[in-house]
Write a protein that holds these residues in place. Sequence first.
Motif, short mmCIF file in Angstrom:
data_model
loop_
_atom_site.label_atom_id
_atom_site.label_comp_id
_atom_site.label_asym_id
_atom_site.label_seq_id
_atom_site.Cartn_x
_atom_site.Cartn_y
_atom_site.Cartn_z
N THR A 70 0.66 -1.29 0.03
CA THR A 70 -0.04 -0.02 -0.10
C THR A 70 0.91 1.06 0.07
O THR A 70 1.15 1.81 0.95
CB THR A 70 -1.14 -0.01 1.16
OG1 THR A 70 -1.48 -1.01 1.29
CG2 THR A 70 -2.09 1.08 1.14
N PRO A 71 1.42 1.70 -1.05
CA PRO A 71 2.33 2.77 -0.97
C PRO A 71 1.46 4.26 -0.81
O PRO A 71 0.20 4.23 -1.30
CB PRO A 71 2.48 2.81 -2.70
CG PRO A 71 2.46 1.43 -3.23
CD PRO A 71 1.08 1.13 -2.37
N PRO A 72 1.99 4.92 -0.18
CA PRO A 72 1.28 6.17 0.14
C PRO A 72 1.21 7.05 -0.97
O PRO A 72 1.46 6.80 -1.90
CB PRO A 72 2.40 6.76 1.32
CG PRO A 72 3.17 5.90 1.54
CD PRO A 72 3.29 5.11 0.55
N ILE A 73 0.36 8.20 -1.03
CA ILE A 73 0.19 9.01 -1.93
C ILE A 73 1.09 9.77 -2.49
O ILE A 73 1.96 10.32 -1.59
CB ILE A 73 -1.00 9.92 -1.66
CG1 ILE A 73 -2.50 9.35 -1.42
CG2 ILE A 73 -1.28 11.01 -2.75
CD1 ILE A 73 -3.53 10.20 -0.76
N LEU A 74 1.71 9.81 -3.50
CA LEU A 74 2.74 10.35 -4.45
C LEU A 74 2.22 11.71 -4.71
O LEU A 74 1.19 11.89 -5.31
CB LEU A 74 3.27 9.60 -5.49
CG LEU A 74 3.75 8.39 -4.90
CD1 LEU A 74 4.46 7.61 -6.10
CD2 LEU A 74 4.98 8.38 -3.93
N LYS A 75 3.03 12.73 -4.66
CA LYS A 75 2.88 14.01 -5.15
C LYS A 75 3.48 14.80 -5.90
O LYS A 75 4.91 14.35 -5.78
CB LYS A 75 2.64 15.03 -3.82
CG LYS A 75 1.75 14.50 -2.76
CD LYS A 75 1.97 15.03 -1.41
CE LYS A 75 3.14 14.80 -0.57
NZ LYS A 75 3.14 13.45 -0.01
N GLU A 76 3.08 15.50 -7.01
CA GLU A 76 3.86 16.33 -7.93
C GLU A 76 4.72 17.49 -7.05
O GLU A 76 4.14 18.22 -6.30
CB GLU A 76 3.02 16.91 -8.97
CG GLU A 76 2.18 16.02 -9.85
CD GLU A 76 3.21 15.56 -11.20
OE1 GLU A 76 4.37 15.86 -11.24
OE2 GLU A 76 2.74 14.87 -11.92
N PRO A 77 5.94 17.65 -7.53
CA PRO A 77 6.64 19.01 -6.98
C PRO A 77 6.07 19.95 -7.44
O PRO A 77 5.33 20.48 -8.36
CB PRO A 77 7.76 18.75 -7.78
CG PRO A 77 8.07 17.45 -8.33
CD PRO A 77 6.80 16.98 -8.47
#
Length: 371
Positions: free
Chosen positions: A57-64
């Motif tokens: 369950t990878p955490p949410i990834l965010k754009e720079p």
Amino acid sequence: MKTVCQVNQCTGCMACVELCPKNAINIKDDLVSYNAVIDNTKCVECRACIKICQVNTPPILKEPIYWKQGWAKKSNIRELSSSGGFATALELEFVKNFGSVCSCEFRNGKFLFTFAETEEEVKKFTGSKYVKSNPYGIYKIIKKKILNGEKLLFVGLPCQVGAVINYVGEHDNLYTVDLICHGTPSPFVLDRFLSSYNYKLTEIKDISFRTKNDFHLEGNRHIFAVPVNTDYYTRLFLDSVSYTENCYKCNYAQLKRVSDITLGDSWGSEEDEETQKAGISLALCQTEKGKMLLEHSDLRLLDVDLKRAIEYNHQLRHPSCMPNERERFLKELKKEKNFKKVMRKCYPKVYYKNIVKTILYKCKIYRGGII
């Protein structure tokens, strides 16, 4: 073998081991890969480990949202750092004005995560560490600090940041920094290398993997290759040969990031050569609080071309590619503990060329260039 995540894809973040109420999980390191193995005689099928695992369950990834390059304003910090000193400057700012820092240090032959409360304690985190580190024991402490209203900065690899976020949850008091990562070898690889030079990892008091743009392994002030050569451990690391299997399928090797701030080297910087030699860091901020921390730290911040930064940091696009030679090399290293013998068998041209260059260097015949 029953495992927490897919076989051979464990990152060794240790979150499942620390969470398990029955001590039913053990991380098996076979040098080629890690596996979080479940002991069926102890397991009560609560599935807490399955849910906490950042591979599952990878955490949410965010754009720079913001990106800069630069270096620490204090020259001594920049000089002692592998790159431009961004990590140390951020950590110093945090302990001075916010709270505590958790990151990796080398101690008693192990790469462990510990805490720093003062500027003096931050020094133990300085320097790159090109080997798998062990975060076991930190998760409960971090969660306790956050729930007690304390602020904490965690600095680690993306998979380790993901594990902290899964364990603690997203929280205003938790600040995270992930380090752009090529991949990491098992500590067994490093131990085998050192043993070929009659060293034990447990006997090493201080260790260094690079000095600015000069990548070489140094332990107890002993450098394991003459200046015209690259030591075998570093050579295999830079060629992506020695990583554990999960690294070649890393979920985090992309532009979207897991942390508040991503740090790395500003490879491809268009600053002058002398500035580059002194070290230039790259920072990508994914959150406003990450941007705030970066801007309030004692840093010289310069504009950077994001497309160029991505071009020169392939880990912002894809994981490292597995070389064809990797399987054979690690298979031989599992059988034969002598690192030099394995290099001679698997990379004879590299092995004998290094010997010749070493002899010529010691005879003061060769000091660099083509041979």
